[in-house]
Design an enzyme around this catalytic site. Sequence first.
Site, mmCIF file in Angstrom:
data_model
loop_
_atom_site.group_PDB
_atom_site.id
_atom_site.type_symbol
_atom_site.label_atom_id
_atom_site.label_comp_id
_atom_site.label_asym_id
_atom_site.label_seq_id
_atom_site.Cartn_x
_atom_site.Cartn_y
_atom_site.Cartn_z
ATOM 1 N N GLY A 498 0.823 -1.201 0.000
ATOM 2 C CA GLY A 498 0.000 0.000 0.000
ATOM 3 C C GLY A 498 0.850 1.240 0.000
ATOM 4 O O GLY A 498 2.083 1.190 0.110
ATOM 5 N N GLY A 500 1.122 5.467 1.424
ATOM 6 C CA GLY A 500 0.666 6.459 2.374
ATOM 7 C C GLY A 500 1.339 7.777 2.122
ATOM 8 O O GLY A 500 2.118 7.941 1.179
ATOM 9 N N ASP A 573 2.907 -16.951 30.163
ATOM 10 C CA ASP A 573 3.742 -15.892 29.576
ATOM 11 C C ASP A 573 2.884 -14.720 29.115
ATOM 12 O O ASP A 573 3.006 -14.247 27.981
ATOM 13 C CB ASP A 573 4.551 -16.457 28.406
ATOM 14 C CG ASP A 573 5.747 -15.567 28.051
ATOM 15 O OD1 ASP A 573 6.153 -14.768 28.905
ATOM 16 O OD2 ASP A 573 6.253 -15.676 26.933
#
Length: 735
Positions: A498, A500, A573
């Site tokens: 993509g 941006g 954890d």
Amino acid sequence: MASLIAFALTISLVFNIATSQSNITRGSSLSPNGATNRWLSPSGLYAFGFYPQKDGYALGIYIAQTSQRTVVWTASRDNLPLFNNATLEFTTNGGLVIDQAQGQQINIFDAGASIASMQDSGNFALFDSQGTVLWQTFDNPTDTLLAGQRLVAGKTLFSSISEVDQSIGVFKLAMLPDGNLVQYANLGTEPIGSSYWSSNTTGTGPNVTLNLDSNGFLYLLQNSTNFITNLTQGGFPSNNTIYRTKIDVDGIFRLYSHDLRNMSKNGSVIWASSNDKCAGKGLCGVNGYCEVMNDDARCRCLPGFEFVNPELWSMGCERNYTLEKCKMNNLGTAVRMESLSNARWEEATYEIPEATTQEDCSAACLNDCHCEVALFTGSECRLQRLPLRFLEVTDSDSNVGLIKLYVASSNNGSDPSNPWIQIKKARRMGIFVSGVSLISISLLVLLFSGVLIYKARVWAYRKVSDNKNSQLFENVGPRAFSYAELERITNGFKEELGRGSFGIVYKGIIKNSMKVVAVKKLKEELAQQREIEFQTEMKTVPCWAERIRMAIDIAHGILYLHEECETAIIHCDIKPQNILMDGYNCAKISDFGLAKLLEHDQTRTSTLIRGTRGYVAPEWYKNLPITVKVDVYSFGIVLFEILCCRRSVENNFPVNEAILEEWVYDCYETDELSKLVNGEDVDKHTLDRMVKIGLWCIQEDPALRPSVKQVVLMLEGTVNIPVPPNLASFLSTVV
């Protein structure tokens, strides 16, 4: 000669015990479907053994001669139901043990008893060779007291969930150390407003006991001699009659009589702590209230709500629709306030606006996104969120409850007389369509994922020898990569994901760990001026409301592992690196590589230390058996990190702030919690509540930590949170 005489006396004593009561010798056993499933008292009045329990069996004492089994004591109520292959054994070393499948055991008594006895008093006891009582059910009551039995200070009777489920329910009767006998809603603590009956004997002193005589006389006694008060007058028939008291499923403490000449009849109630069958606080759960109809208690839900489980009212009510708050107009809905006269509930007001009329109060709630209900007292308007606890509707109250309802607007075809039907239909259709879609997509994803996982594992195995010298990094923050490394990871910035404002995002794979990553390559002409903005974007934290939602999501995830899986799972954890956010910003627990599975009815296990430094519970370092409470401890640390937007250990911080839990406790003690959020505008009441929850979670003693179910209830505001114990004595020892 002396030893022979002593041996003879011992044998004589054992023989006398054996001839005066129904005795069980070592090596004897019971099983639900075996040749022997109970041990009777000498007269056959009481039995100790297995009996049907919802979805299985329970072990306990019951009146054997009644037409309907009347249970007076139950073993191991936290582990019900028992399996049909369970076995009770009076072991050869004098222990009393329930054996279940795959070697799972529940110890009722460890060892050392010579004889066990089911007595006509209804007491089951274990004796040593001298005839001394080592253990007896009379000292460990569940929900019932029999004649001759006492409830001593510090002991509690707990109601059952239902008539067919003897697990611990929602009410308790406690004999307090100050001499007061009190009934509470069973919330784990005794918050203000949760009691609904008492003997009013506060301050009468220590060592007060509740006693029941063979003639139905129920009374309080101090030091076994000083009379305090009577609850019943006594004087009932003592011949051919037995008496028992019980805190019933509905929370009422009752005295029953049984006619031994006609045991086909059920017991008769001759006294009750209350004649109001709706007296038990919490009988109908959250968002529900009780009404007496035809002399029976019936639960009802708030307008717009329905029972979570229609067969178990104590689970409360929930909205019969799901809509996102404060975005109703976008969904073609209208909002209105529904009134509920003569209402009251537990005080949890967050704001009191200026409103002198019911209409003003309704408007104040309608205009407040956080408000879900309001209570108009005639002079005050109290805004509150859900859920409502201890909701009551009585003729003695003049308050008006106002409930915010989201109803379908008239232009979408809904029936104005019953708007809920359309909403529920739409919801069900939406669930059906979504369900079919999710199943289809899930199958495709599973198929595709299976292929990828297989290929990834094959590739990983081939590369094992290449990774022997791989550098290990502590997973505590972003790692810097060189441009050459990023170029290799993305295969020369080949696959674009993509674009941006900063640049282009490429798909990459870190070869050593086979992790798929996204790499953003800044536009060259904007690189210098966008660098600072990019770093800021990477460091952004969620807003306050999102952080609270995140904490609740994590707790729900742990609750699923601990209590809702067929086999309980200890994650071992819990830490931020193992919390992922999905496309809907819901927190999900990941990475079960260190998880520990518990067998059925197993509550603790021994294993080598697991987890990540900073999140590991103290019992790991002490080589003690661990329970699900280790996850609760880790969650407490994670909760602090979410609230404070920082890691649990920050070496570049001032010494008094470096270790997060110590700093949180210091701020809590000095009433300076605003320091934790760096002056951020947050709800102070919520911050205080969240900090107290975290402090409870990190208690050194696992027994003091709440269960994750209690944590969820506290996070959602369902239960009050008591003041946490002092932590200063051990915080400095936690690494």
